[in-house]
Design a protein around this motif. Structure first.
Motif, PDB file in Angstrom:
ATOM      1  N   GLN A   1       0.835  -1.207   0.000  1.00 25.57           N
ATOM      2  CA  GLN A   1       0.000   0.000   0.000  1.00 25.57           C
ATOM      3  C   GLN A   1       0.870   1.257   0.000  1.00 25.57           C
ATOM      4  OE1 GLN A   1      -3.514  -0.030  -0.224  1.00 25.57           O
ATOM      5  NE2 GLN A   1      -2.970   2.072  -0.793  1.00 25.57           N
ATOM      6  N   ASN A   2       1.980   1.219   0.743  1.00 23.58           N
ATOM      7  CA  ASN A   2       2.906   2.365   0.754  1.00 23.58           C
ATOM      8  C   ASN A   2       3.482   2.606  -0.635  1.00 23.58           C
ATOM      9  OD1 ASN A   2       2.551   2.891   3.452  1.00 23.58           O
ATOM     10  ND2 ASN A   2       4.257   1.574   4.105  1.00 23.58           N
ATOM     11  N   LYS A   3       3.815   1.500  -1.320  1.00 24.65           N
ATOM     12  CA  LYS A   3       4.350   1.638  -2.674  1.00 24.65           C
ATOM     13  C   LYS A   3       3.278   2.177  -3.628  1.00 24.65           C
ATOM     14  CE  LYS A   3       7.902  -1.947  -2.264  1.00 24.65           C
ATOM     15  NZ  LYS A   3       8.368  -3.268  -2.733  1.00 24.65           N
ATOM     16  N   ILE A   4       2.020   1.758  -3.405  1.00 22.51           N
ATOM     17  CA  ILE A   4       0.922   2.281  -4.238  1.00 22.51           C
ATOM     18  C   ILE A   4       0.746   3.772  -4.005  1.00 22.51           C
ATOM     19  CG2 ILE A   4      -1.593   2.265  -4.534  1.00 22.51           C
ATOM     20  CD1 ILE A   4      -1.513  -0.761  -4.116  1.00 22.51           C
TER      21      ILE A   4
ATOM     22  N   LYS B   1       1.827   3.270 -13.400  1.00 21.15           N
ATOM     23  CA  LYS B   1       0.577   2.514 -13.447  1.00 21.15           C
ATOM     24  C   LYS B   1       0.839   1.013 -13.286  1.00 21.15           C
ATOM     25  CE  LYS B   1      -1.905   5.820 -16.358  1.00 21.15           C
ATOM     26  NZ  LYS B   1      -2.501   6.075 -17.694  1.00 21.15           N
ATOM     27  N   GLU B   2       1.908   0.543 -13.920  1.00 17.57           N
ATOM     28  CA  GLU B   2       2.281  -0.873 -13.812  1.00 17.57           C
ATOM     29  C   GLU B   2       2.676  -1.219 -12.378  1.00 17.57           C
ATOM     30  OE1 GLU B   2       2.730  -4.748 -14.886  1.00 17.57           O
ATOM     31  OE2 GLU B   2       1.837  -3.106 -16.038  1.00 17.57           O
ATOM     32  N   THR B   3       3.406  -0.284 -11.729  1.00 25.61           N
ATOM     33  CA  THR B   3       3.784  -0.502 -10.333  1.00 25.61           C
ATOM     34  C   THR B   3       2.546  -0.592  -9.444  1.00 25.61           C
ATOM     35  OG1 THR B   3       5.883   0.663 -10.603  1.00 25.61           O
ATOM     36  CG2 THR B   3       5.028   0.493  -8.360  1.00 25.61           C
ATOM     37  N   ILE B   4       1.602   0.328  -9.683  1.00 31.80           N
ATOM     38  CA  ILE B   4       0.348   0.313  -8.904  1.00 31.80           C
ATOM     39  C   ILE B   4      -0.395  -0.997  -9.123  1.00 31.80           C
ATOM     40  CG2 ILE B   4      -1.936   1.400  -8.722  1.00 31.80           C
ATOM     41  CD1 ILE B   4      -0.542   4.074  -9.370  1.00 31.80           C
ATOM     42  N   LYS B   5      -0.453  -1.461 -10.383  1.00 31.05           N
ATOM     43  CA  LYS B   5      -1.140  -2.719 -10.691  1.00 31.05           C
ATOM     44  C   LYS B   5      -0.461  -3.895  -9.995  1.00 31.05           C
ATOM     45  CE  LYS B   5      -2.478  -5.697 -14.576  1.00 31.05           C
ATOM     46  NZ  LYS B   5      -1.820  -6.870 -14.021  1.00 31.05           N
ATOM     47  N   GLU B   6       0.880  -3.924 -10.070  1.00 34.16           N
ATOM     48  CA  GLU B   6       1.623  -5.019  -9.443  1.00 34.16           C
ATOM     49  C   GLU B   6       1.373  -5.051  -7.938  1.00 34.16           C
ATOM     50  OE1 GLU B   6       5.629  -4.330 -10.539  1.00 34.16           O
ATOM     51  OE2 GLU B   6       5.409  -5.107 -12.591  1.00 34.16           O
ATOM     52  N   GLN B   7       1.416  -3.864  -7.287  1.00 33.44           N
ATOM     53  CA  GLN B   7       1.217  -3.816  -5.838  1.00 33.44           C
ATOM     54  C   GLN B   7      -0.223  -4.152  -5.464  1.00 33.44           C
ATOM     55  OE1 GLN B   7       3.824  -3.593  -3.800  1.00 33.44           O
ATOM     56  NE2 GLN B   7       5.026  -3.488  -5.714  1.00 33.44           N
ATOM     57  N   ASN B   8      -1.163  -3.729  -6.314  1.00 38.40           N
ATOM     58  CA  ASN B   8      -2.556  -4.122  -6.073  1.00 38.40           C
ATOM     59  C   ASN B   8      -2.718  -5.633  -6.174  1.00 38.40           C
ATOM     60  OD1 ASN B   8      -4.031  -1.778  -5.439  1.00 38.40           O
ATOM     61  ND2 ASN B   8      -4.040  -1.142  -7.577  1.00 38.40           N
ATOM     62  N   ASP B   9      -2.014  -6.227  -7.149  1.00 41.20           N
ATOM     63  CA  ASP B   9      -2.044  -7.689  -7.293  1.00 41.20           C
ATOM     64  C   ASP B   9      -1.475  -8.364  -6.059  1.00 41.20           C
ATOM     65  OD1 ASP B   9      -3.173  -7.414  -9.786  1.00 41.20           O
ATOM     66  OD2 ASP B   9      -1.306  -7.723 -10.901  1.00 41.20           O
ATOM     67  N   ILE B  10      -0.389  -7.761  -5.512  1.00 40.68           N
ATOM     68  CA  ILE B  10       0.227  -8.322  -4.288  1.00 40.68           C
ATOM     69  C   ILE B  10      -0.760  -8.253  -3.129  1.00 40.68           C
ATOM     70  CG2 ILE B  10       1.994  -7.889  -2.531  1.00 40.68           C
ATOM     71  CD1 ILE B  10       3.875  -7.047  -4.816  1.00 40.68           C
ATOM     72  N   ILE B  11      -1.462  -7.082  -3.021  1.00 40.55           N
ATOM     73  CA  ILE B  11      -2.427  -6.922  -1.929  1.00 40.55           C
ATOM     74  C   ILE B  11      -3.566  -7.931  -2.054  1.00 40.55           C
ATOM     75  CG2 ILE B  11      -4.200  -5.353  -1.014  1.00 40.55           C
ATOM     76  CD1 ILE B  11      -2.281  -3.052  -1.578  1.00 40.55           C
TER      77      ILE B  11
END
Length: 428
Positions: free
Chosen positions: A36-39, A229-239
């Protein structure tokens, strides 16, 4: 004893599973917080990048408008240059005709002058006797008077014709000088326009280079935004994955707890039955023995192992404008200038003169053709704008104009019809 050990093992396993589940949940919660911090960080950087993209696009739009305007001005200027070339060619033809007319007039005057000189020489060589003889040879008084009149007519004719031919020569010579001056003015104007064209092309080249630079920066910013956007998607996938894993582990923990609860209930039921069987056995023993020995031997009782329970109009007259403009005749011509004293070009001169009276006009001879109201040249009044191809001046009346002509002449007056008039505009 065996059942007690089994119960303890079940309790210990439950504690281990609960501890492992707690540790797993803590690790999962930490991973979710980190994602979430990375997002949040990526969202902040994405917002900054989107703002940068928006700023670049606004600058691109503004720059494109400037390029379009310069393109239009350049096209109009190139058209004006072509028209001016045709007018210069026509002026050269007019000069050639004037030179031819001047040569012909000079020949006629010279011929008349030679004829007069021959008659004068004849009279001189023959002397006054020839004239006297001619007069005395008259047959009558009327004939005498006719001969006198004839000599006078010859003299007057020679004088009149010679004067007329000389005036014609002077007029044609003056016309030739005027045409040559007008040609020089147009040549100077053409040079100014060509210089202006070169500067416009240079400006366009620079602005297009800037636009290319904006395109590069925009592409880089868009690529960076795509990364965020890709970073946000990846971190959302992790969450999502962590939440799914935690949910699965929580479900497994509940399942294990239910199994443990069922096992504990089963154990307690077995213990209850054991106690009941033991109590029955003791009762039987008491009934069979009257000595009361069984009461002492069964004093241990049952054992309870327990259980886990857990966001325009103006009053200025045209003559006032003309009077003001005439003050600056003789001042220099400066391309792109707007100073009435230090130098102005044709549209800069018009703009500054009318600006003195609070009337706002564009600094463009092309744009001035559309200002105010169109009138015919035959109805032109002092203060009207006389528009030519690539040039503009102020009408002062009597077929004359005042304006910034060229770098060779400066601010001056001249004939309004020295070139083809494209429009007459009234802005007062």
């Amino acid at each position: 004893m065996i059942r007690e050990k089994k119960g303890k093992r079940i309790i210990a396993a439950a504690l281990v599973v609960a501890l492992a589940g707690g540790m797993s949940q803590n690790i999962g919660a930490s991973a979710i917080r980190d994602a979430q911090n990375k997002i949040n960080e990526a969202n902040e950087q994405l917002d900054q990048t989107n703002s940068k993209i928006s700023d670049i696009e606004k600058k691109q739009n503004t720059l494109q408008q400037e390029i379009d305007s310069l393109d239009s001005e350049l096209v109009a200027l190139l058209l004006d240059i072509e028209v001016l070339k045709d007018e210069i060619a026509q002026k050269e033809a007019d000069i050639e005709q004037a030179e031819s007319d001047l040569e012909e007039a000079q020949k006629t005057a010279d011929k008349q002058y030679d004829s007069m000189k021959k008659r004068i020489r004849f009279m001189y060589e023959r002397g006054d006797n020839a004239l006297v003889e001619s007069l005395l040879g008259a047959g009558s008084m009327a004939d005498f008077l006719n001969r006198v009149e004839y000599f006078n007519q010859i003299y007057d004719y020679d004088r009149t014709m010679l004067t007329e031919y000389q005036e014609t020569v002077e007029q044609v010579a003056e016309l030739k000088d005027t045409l040559e001056q007008e040609q020089q003015d147009m040549v100077a104007l053409k040079e100014n326009q060509e210089h202006q064209s070169e500067e416009l092309q240079t400006m366009l080249t620079k602005k297009r280079a800037t636009m290319d630079d904006f395109d590069t920066k925009l592409a880089q910013a868009e690529a960076l935004a795509a990364q965020y956007k890709e970073t946000i998607k990846e971190q959302n996938d992790i969450i999502v994955a962590e939440q799914a894993r935690i949910a699965a582990e929580e479900e497994e923990r509940r399942r294990q707890e239910e199994l443990r609860r069922q096992e504990e209930l089963k154990r307690q039921e077995e213990e209850r039955r054991r106690q009941e069987a033991l109590a029955q056995q003791q009762q039987q023993q008491q009934q069979s023995s009257s000595s009361g020995e069984s009461s002492g031997s069964s004093s241990g009782g049952s054992v309870d192992d327990g259980g886990a329970n857990p966001s325009y109009q103006t009053n200025v007259s045209g003559q006032e404008v003309v009077n003001f403009a005439m003050q600056f005749v003789g001042n220099p011509y400066v391309w792109g200038g707007t100073s009435l004293t230090n130098g102005a070009d044709c549209s800069g001169f018009v703009m500054s003169v009318f600006g003195h009276f609070g009337i706002s006009l564009p600094h463009s001879s092309y744009a001035l053709r559309s200002c105010g109201q169109g009138v015919s040249y035959s109805n032109a009044q002092p203060g009207d704008l006389i528009c030519y191809s690539g040039h503009v001046a102020i009408y002062i009346g009597g077929g004359r104009i005042v304006g910034a002509q060229s770098s060779a002449v400066g601010i001056a007056t001249q004939n309004a019809t020295y070139r083809t008039i494209l429009a007459v505009r009234r802005v007062l």
